[in-house]
Scaffold this motif. Structure first.
Motif, PDB file in Angstrom:
ATOM      1  N   GLY A  66      36.681  34.551  48.256  1.00  0.00           N
ATOM      2  CA  GLY A  66      37.318  33.404  48.888  1.00  0.00           C
ATOM      3  C   GLY A  66      38.379  32.736  48.033  1.00  0.00           C
ATOM      4  N   LEU A  67      38.762  33.365  46.922  1.00  0.00           N
ATOM      5  CA  LEU A  67      39.814  32.796  46.075  1.00  0.00           C
ATOM      6  C   LEU A  67      41.160  33.001  46.740  1.00  0.00           C
ATOM      7  N   GLN A  68      42.008  31.979  46.707  1.00  0.00           N
ATOM      8  CA  GLN A  68      43.309  32.096  47.349  1.00  0.00           C
ATOM      9  C   GLN A  68      44.417  32.457  46.364  1.00  0.00           C
ATOM     10  N   GLU A  69      44.229  32.126  45.096  1.00  0.00           N
ATOM     11  CA  GLU A  69      45.291  32.406  44.130  1.00  0.00           C
ATOM     12  C   GLU A  69      44.697  32.684  42.764  1.00  0.00           C
ATOM     13  N   LEU A  70      45.289  33.648  42.066  1.00  0.00           N
ATOM     14  CA  LEU A  70      44.873  34.002  40.725  1.00  0.00           C
ATOM     15  C   LEU A  70      46.127  34.364  39.945  1.00  0.00           C
ATOM     16  N   GLU A  71      46.257  33.815  38.750  1.00  0.00           N
ATOM     17  CA  GLU A  71      47.418  34.112  37.911  1.00  0.00           C
ATOM     18  C   GLU A  71      46.938  34.559  36.544  1.00  0.00           C
ATOM     19  N   TRP A  72      47.568  35.601  36.012  1.00  0.00           N
ATOM     20  CA  TRP A  72      47.203  36.136  34.711  1.00  0.00           C
ATOM     21  C   TRP A  72      48.481  36.398  33.929  1.00  0.00           C
ATOM     22  N   ARG A  73      48.523  35.928  32.683  1.00  0.00           N
ATOM     23  CA  ARG A  73      49.693  36.128  31.815  1.00  0.00           C
ATOM     24  C   ARG A  73      49.225  36.673  30.476  1.00  0.00           C
ATOM     25  N   SER A  74      49.953  37.653  29.985  1.00  0.00           N
ATOM     26  CA  SER A  74      49.650  38.232  28.685  1.00  0.00           C
ATOM     27  C   SER A  74      50.947  38.792  28.111  1.00  0.00           C
ATOM     28  N   GLY A  75      51.426  38.165  27.080  1.00  0.00           N
ATOM     29  CA  GLY A  75      52.660  38.644  26.457  1.00  0.00           C
ATOM     30  C   GLY A  75      53.820  38.639  27.436  1.00  0.00           C
ATOM     31  N   ARG A  76      54.357  39.827  27.692  1.00  0.00           N
ATOM     32  CA  ARG A  76      55.490  39.953  28.609  1.00  0.00           C
ATOM     33  C   ARG A  76      55.063  40.187  30.050  1.00  0.00           C
ATOM     34  N   VAL A  77      53.776  40.305  30.308  1.00  0.00           N
ATOM     35  CA  VAL A  77      53.278  40.621  31.645  1.00  0.00           C
ATOM     36  C   VAL A  77      52.733  39.373  32.314  1.00  0.00           C
ATOM     37  N   SER A  78      53.108  39.178  33.574  1.00  0.00           N
ATOM     38  CA  SER A  78      52.597  38.064  34.357  1.00  0.00           C
ATOM     39  C   SER A  78      52.284  38.583  35.756  1.00  0.00           C
ATOM     40  N   ILE A  79      51.072  38.287  36.237  1.00  0.00           N
ATOM     41  CA  ILE A  79      50.655  38.744  37.564  1.00  0.00           C
ATOM     42  C   ILE A  79      50.127  37.547  38.337  1.00  0.00           C
ATOM     43  N   ARG A  80      50.553  37.415  39.577  1.00  0.00           N
ATOM     44  CA  ARG A  80      50.039  36.354  40.447  1.00  0.00           C
ATOM     45  C   ARG A  80      49.641  36.999  41.771  1.00  0.00           C
ATOM     46  N   LEU A  81      48.377  36.804  42.144  1.00  0.00           N
ATOM     47  CA  LEU A  81      47.863  37.306  43.410  1.00  0.00           C
ATOM     48  C   LEU A  81      47.599  36.114  44.307  1.00  0.00           C
ATOM     49  N   ARG A  82      48.084  36.167  45.539  1.00  0.00           N
ATOM     50  CA  ARG A  82      47.880  35.077  46.492  1.00  0.00           C
ATOM     51  C   ARG A  82      47.426  35.647  47.823  1.00  0.00           C
ATOM     52  N   PHE A  83      46.497  34.940  48.442  1.00  0.00           N
ATOM     53  CA  PHE A  83      46.063  35.264  49.791  1.00  0.00           C
ATOM     54  C   PHE A  83      46.318  34.038  50.656  1.00  0.00           C
ATOM     55  N   PRO A  84      46.748  34.246  51.901  1.00  0.00           N
ATOM     56  CA  PRO A  84      46.880  33.093  52.795  1.00  0.00           C
ATOM     57  C   PRO A  84      45.492  32.561  53.139  1.00  0.00           C
ATOM     58  N   GLU A  85      45.446  31.356  53.694  1.00  0.00           N
ATOM     59  CA  GLU A  85      44.163  30.809  54.109  1.00  0.00           C
ATOM     60  C   GLU A  85      43.505  31.764  55.085  1.00  0.00           C
ATOM     61  N   ARG A  86      42.174  31.829  55.043  1.00  0.00           N
ATOM     62  CA  ARG A  86      41.442  32.761  55.908  1.00  0.00           C
ATOM     63  C   ARG A  86      41.755  32.552  57.384  1.00  0.00           C
ATOM     64  N   SER A  87      42.002  31.315  57.797  1.00  0.00           N
ATOM     65  CA  SER A  87      42.287  31.054  59.209  1.00  0.00           C
ATOM     66  C   SER A  87      43.619  31.669  59.626  1.00  0.00           C
ATOM     67  N   LEU A  88      44.525  31.918  58.658  1.00  0.00           N
ATOM     68  CA  LEU A  88      45.818  32.496  58.962  1.00  0.00           C
ATOM     69  C   LEU A  88      45.811  34.020  58.901  1.00  0.00           C
ATOM     70  N   LEU A  89      44.767  34.602  58.353  1.00  0.00           N
ATOM     71  CA  LEU A  89      44.712  36.053  58.243  1.00  0.00           C
ATOM     72  C   LEU A  89      44.478  36.689  59.603  1.00  0.00           C
ATOM     73  N   PRO A  90      45.217  37.758  59.932  1.00  0.00           N
ATOM     74  CA  PRO A  90      44.954  38.436  61.196  1.00  0.00           C
ATOM     75  C   PRO A  90      43.607  39.137  61.142  1.00  0.00           C
ATOM     76  N   SER A  91      42.955  39.263  62.246  1.00  0.00           N
ATOM     77  CA  SER A  91      41.641  39.908  62.279  1.00  0.00           C
ATOM     78  C   SER A  91      41.804  41.395  62.549  1.00  0.00           C
ATOM     79  N   LEU A  92      42.420  42.091  61.612  1.00  0.00           N
ATOM     80  CA  LEU A  92      42.592  43.540  61.699  1.00  0.00           C
ATOM     81  C   LEU A  92      41.473  44.224  60.950  1.00  0.00           C
ATOM     82  N   PRO A  93      41.025  45.387  61.442  1.00  0.00           N
ATOM     83  CA  PRO A  93      39.978  46.097  60.709  1.00  0.00           C
ATOM     84  C   PRO A  93      40.523  46.617  59.389  1.00  0.00           C
ATOM     85  N   SER A  94      39.692  46.593  58.371  1.00  0.00           N
ATOM     86  CA  SER A  94      40.073  47.075  57.050  1.00  0.00           C
ATOM     87  C   SER A  94      40.255  48.581  57.074  1.00  0.00           C
ATOM     88  N   ALA A  95      41.221  49.080  56.318  1.00  0.00           N
ATOM     89  CA  ALA A  95      41.444  50.522  56.252  1.00  0.00           C
ATOM     90  C   ALA A  95      40.284  51.215  55.565  1.00  0.00           C
TER      91      ALA A  95
END
Length: 147
Positions: A22-51
């Motif tokens: 249920g996390l919506q955002e996660l950010e990780w930084r290390s040296g020259r690398v930066s990663i940010r993962l974001r998910f929209p709110e669950r109510s905004l996610l389409p109800s598509l079956p997972s692959a």
């Protein structure tokens, strides 16, 4: 390949765990690398079956078998190469499913309950972290009623 690079497969696994938690955002930084993962709110996610989800009718209870500690997964016997288990195989509680190689040690990965092995989700000798899903087990009806 750069030793500091993060594999796309690991990022996908992290994103799946993050979404399930249920996390919506996660950010990780290390040296020259930066990663940010974001998910929209669950109510905004389409109800598509997972692959990755397999449609199941009258589905038995699926239980993940997870890594007890970080290491490399050994799916076949180290000396004679015979696989411990195959998808579709029935297993009993405490049956040996695989080994987790941690340095020079091999630790057993045992079945948590009786059932049928549905899928193996890792490749031989793949590196896994604590709690990574390795296999999926469909619990047998005897197990479900006793739980």
């Amino acid at each position: 390949m750069n030793q500091d690079a993060i594999a796309l497969k690991e990022l996908r696994q992290l994103a799946r765990k993050m979404n399930v938690a249920g996390l919506q955002e996660l950010e990780w930084r290390s040296g020259r690398v930066s990663i940010r993962l974001r998910f929209p709110e669950r109510s905004l996610l389409p109800s598509l079956p997972s692959a990755e989800a397999t449609p199941v009718t009258d589905s038995p209870t699926l239980t993940p078998v997870c890594a007890p500690m970080p290491g490399h997964i050994v799916l076949c016997h180290p000396s004679h190469g015979e696989a411990y288990v195959q998808p579709g195989q029935r297993v009993k509680q405490h049956d040996l499913l695989a080994l987790v190689k941690v340095g020079p040690f091999y630790l057993p990965l045992r079945s948590p309950a009786a059932g049928t092995l549905v899928a193996i989700q890792v490749e031989p000798l793949e590196r896994v972290e604590y709690g990574s899903e390795i296999m999926m087990l469909a619990l047998s009806s005897e197990t479900e009623t006793s739980l």
